[in-house]
Write an enzyme that holds these catalytic residues in place. Structure first.
Site, PDB file in Angstrom:
ATOM      1  N   GLY A   9       0.813  -1.215   0.000  1.00 52.92           N
ATOM      2  CA  GLY A   9       0.000   0.000   0.000  1.00 52.92           C
ATOM      3  C   GLY A   9       0.845   1.263   0.000  1.00 52.92           C
ATOM      4  O   GLY A   9       0.544   2.230  -0.701  1.00 52.92           O
ATOM      5  N   CYS A  10       1.905   1.250   0.775  1.00 55.30           N
ATOM      6  CA  CYS A  10       2.773   2.432   0.873  1.00 55.30           C
ATOM      7  C   CYS A  10       3.536   2.660  -0.422  1.00 55.30           C
ATOM      8  O   CYS A  10       3.756   3.804  -0.831  1.00 55.30           O
ATOM      9  CB  CYS A  10       3.726   2.289   2.051  1.00 55.30           C
ATOM     10  SG  CYS A  10       2.843   2.213   3.630  1.00 55.30           S
ATOM     11  N   THR A  11       3.929   1.587  -1.091  1.00 55.33           N
ATOM     12  CA  THR A  11       4.607   1.712  -2.378  1.00 55.33           C
ATOM     13  C   THR A  11       3.649   2.263  -3.420  1.00 55.33           C
ATOM     14  O   THR A  11       4.007   3.166  -4.188  1.00 55.33           O
ATOM     15  CB  THR A  11       5.188   0.355  -2.815  1.00 55.33           C
ATOM     16  OG1 THR A  11       6.147  -0.064  -1.839  1.00 55.33           O
ATOM     17  CG2 THR A  11       5.853   0.451  -4.177  1.00 55.33           C
ATOM     18  N   ALA A  20       3.185   6.015  -2.665  1.00 53.84           N
ATOM     19  CA  ALA A  20       4.378   6.797  -3.009  1.00 53.84           C
ATOM     20  C   ALA A  20       4.552   6.901  -4.523  1.00 53.84           C
ATOM     21  O   ALA A  20       4.868   7.976  -5.049  1.00 53.84           O
ATOM     22  CB  ALA A  20       5.615   6.176  -2.372  1.00 53.84           C
TER      23      ALA A  20
END
Length: 155
Positions: free
Chosen positions: A44-46, A49
């Protein structure tokens, strides 16, 4: 949590290059999209970003800087930035002080740090808050639209 219309709390944190990023230095110059995320290099964070990366020029054109914050170390941020070619600063909030200052809640039964995005205008006022752990890329779309709306209302 902070509310719309509140003055964004000032802070200073180190970037991936070891330089200090101070929110107050942006006042009067540009808006800031300040996004808190749980952890470098997770799915999710990738996605979040990389979505900010892919629309970064749009944010710049709207007079805003994108800034990511997590409790990961500067070294972790450096790897994440290089791996995904992120053009914006990631800040190492290793002690979680800024996360607490912004009252970002924990997620998933208090296990993970939460995912919250703040749009702060160039005067330092919080204009938008989006809190969603599961809709990571929606943070980008919502922040972009808020900046478009702010720009339109200023003209």
């Amino acid at each position: 949590m902070l509310h719309l219309g509140d003055t964004a709390p000032d802070f200073t944190l180190k970037t991936t290059t070891g330089e200090a990023f101070r929110l107050a230095d942006q006042r009067g110059k540009r808006a800031v999209v300040l996004y808190f995320y749980p952890k470098d290099d997770t799915p999710g964070c990738t996605a979040e970003a990389c979505s900010f990366r892919d629309q970064y020029q749009d944010f710049q054109d709207l007079g805003a800087e994108v800034v990511g914050v997590s409790s990961d170390s500067e070294a972790s941020h450096q790897k994440f930035t290089q791996k995904h070619r992120l053009p914006f600063p990631l800040l190492a909030d290793t002690g979680g002080q800024v996360r607490k200052l912004y009252e970002v809640p924990r997620a998933l039964l208090g296990i993970l740090p939460g995912r919250v995005t703040f749009v702060i205008d160039k005067e330092g006022v919080v204009r938008y808050i989006f809190n969603s752990m599961n809709r990571a890329t929606d943070h980008v779309a919502h922040a972009r639209q808020v900046l478009i709306d702010l720009q339109a209302s200023a003209t």
